[in-house]
Design a protein around this motif. Structure first.
Motif, PDB file in Angstrom:
ATOM      1  N   ALA A 102       0.797  -1.229   0.000  1.00 43.82           N
ATOM      2  CA  ALA A 102       0.000   0.000   0.000  1.00 43.82           C
ATOM      3  C   ALA A 102       0.834   1.286   0.000  1.00 43.82           C
ATOM      4  N   PRO A 103       1.913   1.382   0.800  1.00 42.98           N
ATOM      5  CA  PRO A 103       2.679   2.638   0.780  1.00 42.98           C
ATOM      6  C   PRO A 103       3.303   2.931  -0.597  1.00 42.98           C
ATOM      7  N   LEU A 104       3.774   1.889  -1.258  1.00 42.45           N
ATOM      8  CA  LEU A 104       4.357   2.080  -2.580  1.00 42.45           C
ATOM      9  C   LEU A 104       3.277   2.448  -3.592  1.00 42.45           C
ATOM     10  N   LEU A 105       2.129   1.821  -3.495  1.00 39.58           N
ATOM     11  CA  LEU A 105       1.021   2.170  -4.379  1.00 39.58           C
ATOM     12  C   LEU A 105       0.626   3.628  -4.186  1.00 39.58           C
ATOM     13  N   ALA A 106       0.530   4.066  -2.949  1.00 44.18           N
ATOM     14  CA  ALA A 106       0.161   5.459  -2.657  1.00 44.18           C
ATOM     15  C   ALA A 106       1.166   6.427  -3.275  1.00 44.18           C
ATOM     16  N   LYS A 107       2.441   6.085  -3.176  1.00 38.71           N
ATOM     17  CA  LYS A 107       3.494   6.939  -3.751  1.00 38.71           C
ATOM     18  C   LYS A 107       3.351   7.000  -5.280  1.00 38.71           C
ATOM     19  N   ASN A 108       3.146   5.853  -5.908  1.00 39.05           N
ATOM     20  CA  ASN A 108       2.994   5.811  -7.359  1.00 39.05           C
ATOM     21  C   ASN A 108       1.730   6.542  -7.807  1.00 39.05           C
ATOM     22  N   MET A 109       0.655   6.403  -7.048  1.00 38.44           N
ATOM     23  CA  MET A 109      -0.580   7.103  -7.386  1.00 38.44           C
ATOM     24  C   MET A 109      -0.411   8.612  -7.255  1.00 38.44           C
ATOM     25  N   ALA A 110       0.291   9.055  -6.224  1.00 34.27           N
ATOM     26  CA  ALA A 110       0.511  10.495  -6.036  1.00 34.27           C
ATOM     27  C   ALA A 110       1.300  11.067  -7.207  1.00 34.27           C
ATOM     28  N   GLU A 111       2.307  10.338  -7.649  1.00 33.85           N
ATOM     29  CA  GLU A 111       3.103  10.806  -8.788  1.00 33.85           C
ATOM     30  C   GLU A 111       2.263  10.828 -10.063  1.00 33.85           C
ATOM     31  N   ALA A 112       1.469   9.799 -10.269  1.00 32.50           N
ATOM     32  CA  ALA A 112       0.610   9.755 -11.455  1.00 32.50           C
ATOM     33  C   ALA A 112      -0.401  10.891 -11.433  1.00 32.50           C
ATOM     34  N   ARG A 113      -0.969  11.162 -10.271  1.00 35.88           N
ATOM     35  CA  ARG A 113      -1.936  12.266 -10.153  1.00 35.88           C
ATOM     36  C   ARG A 113      -1.278  13.616 -10.383  1.00 35.88           C
ATOM     37  N   ARG A 114      -0.028  13.743  -9.971  1.00 36.98           N
ATOM     38  CA  ARG A 114       0.698  14.993 -10.196  1.00 36.98           C
ATOM     39  C   ARG A 114       0.832  15.262 -11.692  1.00 36.98           C
ATOM     40  N   LEU A 115       1.108  14.196 -12.445  1.00 39.31           N
ATOM     41  CA  LEU A 115       1.292  14.334 -13.883  1.00 39.31           C
ATOM     42  C   LEU A 115      -0.030  14.408 -14.642  1.00 39.31           C
ATOM     43  N   GLU A 116      -1.015  13.673 -14.157  1.00 39.42           N
ATOM     44  CA  GLU A 116      -2.324  13.586 -14.818  1.00 39.42           C
ATOM     45  C   GLU A 116      -3.387  13.506 -13.723  1.00 39.42           C
ATOM     46  N   LEU A 123     -11.899   5.363  -9.907  1.00 39.65           N
ATOM     47  CA  LEU A 123     -11.907   4.562  -8.677  1.00 39.65           C
ATOM     48  C   LEU A 123     -13.159   4.837  -7.848  1.00 39.65           C
ATOM     49  N   GLN A 124     -13.757   5.994  -8.036  1.00 39.69           N
ATOM     50  CA  GLN A 124     -14.980   6.330  -7.307  1.00 39.69           C
ATOM     51  C   GLN A 124     -16.122   5.373  -7.658  1.00 39.69           C
ATOM     52  N   LEU A 125     -16.036   4.727  -8.803  1.00 39.44           N
ATOM     53  CA  LEU A 125     -17.084   3.807  -9.241  1.00 39.44           C
ATOM     54  C   LEU A 125     -17.011   2.459  -8.525  1.00 39.44           C
ATOM     55  N   TYR A 126     -15.909   2.209  -7.843  1.00 40.81           N
ATOM     56  CA  TYR A 126     -15.676   0.924  -7.197  1.00 40.81           C
ATOM     57  C   TYR A 126     -15.829   1.036  -5.686  1.00 40.81           C
ATOM     58  N   HIS A 127     -16.169  -0.073  -5.063  1.00 41.73           N
ATOM     59  CA  HIS A 127     -16.177  -0.149  -3.605  1.00 41.73           C
ATOM     60  C   HIS A 127     -14.752   0.081  -3.118  1.00 41.73           C
ATOM     61  N   THR A 128     -14.608   0.696  -1.968  1.00 41.30           N
ATOM     62  CA  THR A 128     -13.267   1.004  -1.457  1.00 41.30           C
ATOM     63  C   THR A 128     -12.384  -0.238  -1.326  1.00 41.30           C
ATOM     64  N   SER A 129     -12.993  -1.400  -1.128  1.00 40.75           N
ATOM     65  CA  SER A 129     -12.203  -2.631  -1.022  1.00 40.75           C
ATOM     66  C   SER A 129     -11.517  -2.982  -2.347  1.00 40.75           C
ATOM     67  N   GLN A 130     -11.963  -2.384  -3.436  1.00 40.74           N
ATOM     68  CA  GLN A 130     -11.393  -2.662  -4.752  1.00 40.74           C
ATOM     69  C   GLN A 130     -10.404  -1.598  -5.217  1.00 40.74           C
ATOM     70  N   HIS A 131     -10.236  -0.527  -4.459  1.00 35.00           N
ATOM     71  CA  HIS A 131      -9.382   0.577  -4.901  1.00 35.00           C
ATOM     72  C   HIS A 131      -7.944   0.159  -5.156  1.00 35.00           C
ATOM     73  N   HIS A 132      -7.376  -0.661  -4.270  1.00 33.99           N
ATOM     74  CA  HIS A 132      -5.970  -1.054  -4.433  1.00 33.99           C
ATOM     75  C   HIS A 132      -5.769  -1.821  -5.748  1.00 33.99           C
ATOM     76  N   VAL A 133      -6.573  -2.852  -5.976  1.00 29.51           N
ATOM     77  CA  VAL A 133      -6.379  -3.664  -7.185  1.00 29.51           C
ATOM     78  C   VAL A 133      -6.665  -2.865  -8.445  1.00 29.51           C
ATOM     79  N   GLU A 134      -7.650  -1.979  -8.393  1.00 28.43           N
ATOM     80  CA  GLU A 134      -7.961  -1.162  -9.572  1.00 28.43           C
ATOM     81  C   GLU A 134      -6.887  -0.109  -9.829  1.00 28.43           C
TER      82      GLU A 134
END
Length: 162
Positions: A102-116, A123-134
């Motif tokens: 999870a910490p590495l995913l959060a870091k990668n997501m933050a960088e991706a969001r910074r760029l795009e 991810l809002q379309l999915y249940h929170t339990s599916q956020h990591h895999v999606e």
């Protein structure tokens, strides 16, 4: 090992979001990847009647990857993105869980969001339990085809028949 994967993933994600990565542009490349999925025991199907908006899905129990022919344009670059996304779920199945902590995913997501900024808005379309895999699948779909293949071969190596 996972930190190395995450670093490579982040670098490749940055390249792909900034236009530095080469996406699949031929049907031959897609066909080759589908053969690799089949070697791992995944049944790839094209459905002519998916609900509006659904582009693809993976059913873990049946080991079936579905591509929605009625919703996908006749464009190999779009088909590749959906195929790479759904195959990330296959990789998660082969791996027995998430591809990164999870910490590495959060870091990668933050960088991706910074760029795009809208990279993960679905991810809002999915249940929170599916956020990591999606989120992982969205990171994988942004990788160059050679890296998607390498990740698949790494995570599903034990399932690949000769």
């Amino acid at each position: 090992m996972r930190r190395g994967f995450g670093g490579v993933l982040l670098a490749l994600l940055v390249m792909s979001l900034t236009g530095g990565a080469v996406q699949a542009s031929t049907w031959d490349r897609i066909a080759s990847y589908l053969r690799l999925l089949q070697r791992a025991g995944v049944n790839a199907l094209v459905a002519p009647d998916c609900p509006a908006g659904l582009l693809g899905a993976f059913h873990e129990g049946k080991q079936a990857l579905l591509m929605c022919g009625n919703n996908l344009p006749d464009d190999p670059s779009v088909v590749w993105v959906v195929l790479a996304h759904e195959s990330a779920h296959v990789m998660q199945s082969c791996n027995g869980g998430n591809l990164m902590p999870a910490p590495l995913l959060a870091k990668n997501m933050a960088e991706a969001r910074r760029l795009e900024p809208d990279t993960f808005h679905e991810l809002q379309l999915y249940h929170t339990s599916q956020h990591h895999v999606e989120a992982e699948a969205r990171l994988v779909q942004a990788l160059p085809p050679t890296q998607v293949v390498a990740l698949f071969e790494k995570h599903c190596a034990t399932r690949l028949s000769p």
